[in-house]
Structures are given as structure tokens and as C-alpha cells.
Design a protein around this motif. Structure first.
Motif, PDB file in Angstrom:
ATOM      1  N   LEU A  73       1.138   1.887  -3.052  1.00 22.02           N
ATOM      2  CA  LEU A  73      -0.228   2.048  -3.211  1.00 22.02           C
ATOM      3  C   LEU A  73       0.085   3.403  -3.447  1.00 22.02           C
ATOM      4  O   LEU A  73      -0.892   4.561  -4.636  1.00 22.02           O
ATOM      5  CB  LEU A  73      -0.954   0.702  -2.206  1.00 22.02           C
ATOM      6  N   LEU A  74       0.859   3.794  -2.769  1.00 25.96           N
ATOM      7  CA  LEU A  74       0.142   5.685  -2.605  1.00 25.96           C
ATOM      8  C   LEU A  74       1.135   6.207  -3.847  1.00 25.96           C
ATOM      9  O   LEU A  74       0.303   7.340  -4.135  1.00 25.96           O
ATOM     10  CB  LEU A  74       1.844   5.811  -1.341  1.00 25.96           C
ATOM     11  N   THR A  75       1.897   5.830  -4.337  1.00 24.63           N
ATOM     12  CA  THR A  75       2.732   6.191  -5.842  1.00 24.63           C
ATOM     13  C   THR A  75       1.069   6.454  -6.922  1.00 24.63           C
ATOM     14  O   THR A  75       0.915   7.213  -7.146  1.00 24.63           O
ATOM     15  CB  THR A  75       3.512   5.784  -6.592  1.00 24.63           C
ATOM     16  N   LYS A  76       0.914   5.288  -6.559  1.00 22.27           N
ATOM     17  CA  LYS A  76      -0.610   4.670  -8.002  1.00 22.27           C
ATOM     18  C   LYS A  76      -1.242   5.529  -7.123  1.00 22.27           C
ATOM     19  O   LYS A  76      -2.224   6.374  -8.363  1.00 22.27           O
ATOM     20  CB  LYS A  76      -1.163   3.751  -7.630  1.00 22.27           C
ATOM     21  N   CYS A  77      -1.477   6.156  -6.267  1.00 15.45           N
ATOM     22  CA  CYS A  77      -2.883   6.935  -5.725  1.00 15.45           C
ATOM     23  C   CYS A  77      -2.234   8.976  -6.458  1.00 15.45           C
ATOM     24  O   CYS A  77      -3.633   9.323  -6.447  1.00 15.45           O
ATOM     25  CB  CYS A  77      -3.517   7.370  -3.815  1.00 15.45           C
ATOM     26  N   GLN A 111       0.084  16.393   1.396  1.00 14.18           N
ATOM     27  CA  GLN A 111      -0.017  15.926   2.065  1.00 14.18           C
ATOM     28  C   GLN A 111       1.203  14.113   1.979  1.00 14.18           C
ATOM     29  O   GLN A 111       1.039  13.017   2.974  1.00 14.18           O
ATOM     30  CB  GLN A 111      -1.214  15.787   3.418  1.00 14.18           C
ATOM     31  N   MET A 112       0.510  13.680   1.064  1.00 11.76           N
ATOM     32  CA  MET A 112       0.297  12.241   0.697  1.00 11.76           C
ATOM     33  C   MET A 112       1.487  12.057  -0.013  1.00 11.76           C
ATOM     34  O   MET A 112       2.571  10.882  -0.116  1.00 11.76           O
ATOM     35  CB  MET A 112      -0.556  12.000  -0.474  1.00 11.76           C
ATOM     36  N   TRP A 113       1.811  13.318  -0.708  1.00  8.84           N
ATOM     37  CA  TRP A 113       3.633  13.702  -1.320  1.00  8.84           C
ATOM     38  C   TRP A 113       4.646  13.707  -0.168  1.00  8.84           C
ATOM     39  O   TRP A 113       5.736  12.599  -0.326  1.00  8.84           O
ATOM     40  CB  TRP A 113       3.911  15.084  -2.064  1.00  8.84           C
ATOM     41  N   ILE A 114       4.029  14.186   1.541  1.00 13.28           N
ATOM     42  CA  ILE A 114       5.255  14.837   2.232  1.00 13.28           C
ATOM     43  C   ILE A 114       5.332  12.791   2.777  1.00 13.28           C
ATOM     44  O   ILE A 114       6.198  12.692   2.973  1.00 13.28           O
ATOM     45  CB  ILE A 114       4.725  15.428   3.057  1.00 13.28           C
ATOM     46  N   GLN A 115       3.990  12.606   3.248  1.00 17.53           N
ATOM     47  CA  GLN A 115       3.817  11.258   2.962  1.00 17.53           C
ATOM     48  C   GLN A 115       4.912  10.178   2.441  1.00 17.53           C
ATOM     49  O   GLN A 115       5.539   9.123   3.075  1.00 17.53           O
ATOM     50  CB  GLN A 115       2.405  10.426   3.765  1.00 17.53           C
ATOM     51  N   LEU A 116       4.857  10.089   0.855  1.00 13.90           N
ATOM     52  CA  LEU A 116       5.985   9.211   0.608  1.00 13.90           C
ATOM     53  C   LEU A 116       7.161   9.351   0.815  1.00 13.90           C
ATOM     54  O   LEU A 116       7.845   8.307   0.465  1.00 13.90           O
ATOM     55  CB  LEU A 116       5.186   9.282  -1.051  1.00 13.90           C
ATOM     56  N   CYS A 117       7.466  10.381   0.377  1.00 16.92           N
ATOM     57  CA  CYS A 117       8.884  11.150   0.807  1.00 16.92           C
ATOM     58  C   CYS A 117      10.032  10.710   1.373  1.00 16.92           C
ATOM     59  O   CYS A 117      11.006  10.180   1.872  1.00 16.92           O
ATOM     60  CB  CYS A 117       9.350  12.462   0.295  1.00 16.92           C
TER      61      CYS A 117
END
Length: 149
Positions: free
Chosen positions: A18-22, A38-44
Motif C-alpha cells: 500500500l505504501l508503494t502504491k501511495c 517521509q513515506m520513502w524513509i518509512q518504506l525503506c
């Protein structure tokens, strides 16, 4: 909000998808006000810390895409990718990633971050944690060729 909930109930694969889709949706706006950065940091972080729980997406291409998009955090992203492979117990691949990182980072700060994380003591500590071994047991296994770095 849904992503945070999925993480809290340990549905990490779904959260990562879901994070990747966002992140791939140019029109997406976080209800919590998180930036794409911030979302990239969270995903990584999610990907590198949970390699056995996240199977629906290809981790390396995602982190490498982040390396191209966020040049201000290349050191951290290289470390995330190397830690991903270390946690998967793919020590040769992790070493290759660290070596590639050292050759490609452009700033002293990134070089320092990568170099610090590829020190043998840091790798031993991460490996011991992932394998649930004491430092002495890991070194014994390493010296007998059970594990290789």
C-alpha cells in the motif's frame, strides 16, 4: 492511517504494498501530512527491517529508485539495502552492496555513514541479532565456515 494500522497489526507485506502504491500515485496526499520523502524513509525502513515478512514487492529496485530520487539520503538508503540482505543472511550480497555504495556515494557524510556501517563489528552485531546468537557463538560458526561474510 491504514498503513499505520497494518504495521501495528504486523500485516507488513500489505503495508509495504500500500505504501508503494501511495508513493507511485502522483496525486496521493497523506491524511497525516507526511511528505513523499517521509513515506520513502518509512518504506525503506520497513523493507530493510522485515525481509522475511515482505514478499510481494521487489525490495532492491525500490530502494535503488529511492537512491535516484533522494540524493540527500543516499548513505541511509545504501545502508538500508545492505541491511536488508544481511537480515536475509545473504552476507556476500550485503558486502557487495556496501562496496558499491563506497564507490558511488558523492559526499563525505554519505561515505562516513556507509563506511561506519560496513565495519566488521557492526556487521557481527547485526548478524548476531538476526540469528539470535551470542557474539561468541557467531564467531565460532564463522570460523568453522558455517557462515561467511
Amino acid at each position: 492511517i491504514l498503513i499505520d494500522y497494518l504495521i501495528s497489526v504486523e500485516h507488513l507485506d500489505e503495508a509495504a504494498v500500500l505504501l508503494t502504491k501511495c508513493l507511485n500515485d502522483e496525486d496521493f496526499q497523506s491524511k497525516k501530512g507526511k511528505s513523499k520523502h517521509q513515506m520513502w524513509i518509512q518504506l525503506c525502513q520497513l523493507l530493510s527491517e522485515n525481509p522475511t515478512k515482505i514478499t510481494s514487492i521487489k525490495v532492491e529496485p525500490i530502494i535503488r529508485q529511492g537512491l535516484l530520487r533522494f540524493t540527500d539520503m543516499t548513505g541511509k538508503l545504501w545502508i538500508s539495502l545492505a541491511e536488508y540482505y544481511t537480515r536475509k543472511l545473504q552476507f556476500d550480497k550485503a558486502r557487495d552492496i556496501y562496496e558499491e555504495a563506497v564507490k558511488t556515494v558523492m559526499t563525505v557524510r554519505d561515505f562516513g555513514q556507509v563506511n561506519e556501517n560496513m565495519e566488521p563489528e557492526g556487521l557481527v552485531c547485526l548478524c548476531c541479532s538476526e540469528l539470535s546468537l551470542s557474539r561468541e557463538d557467531f564467531i565460532a560458526c564463522f570460523s568453522f565456515g558455517i557462515y561467511t561474510i
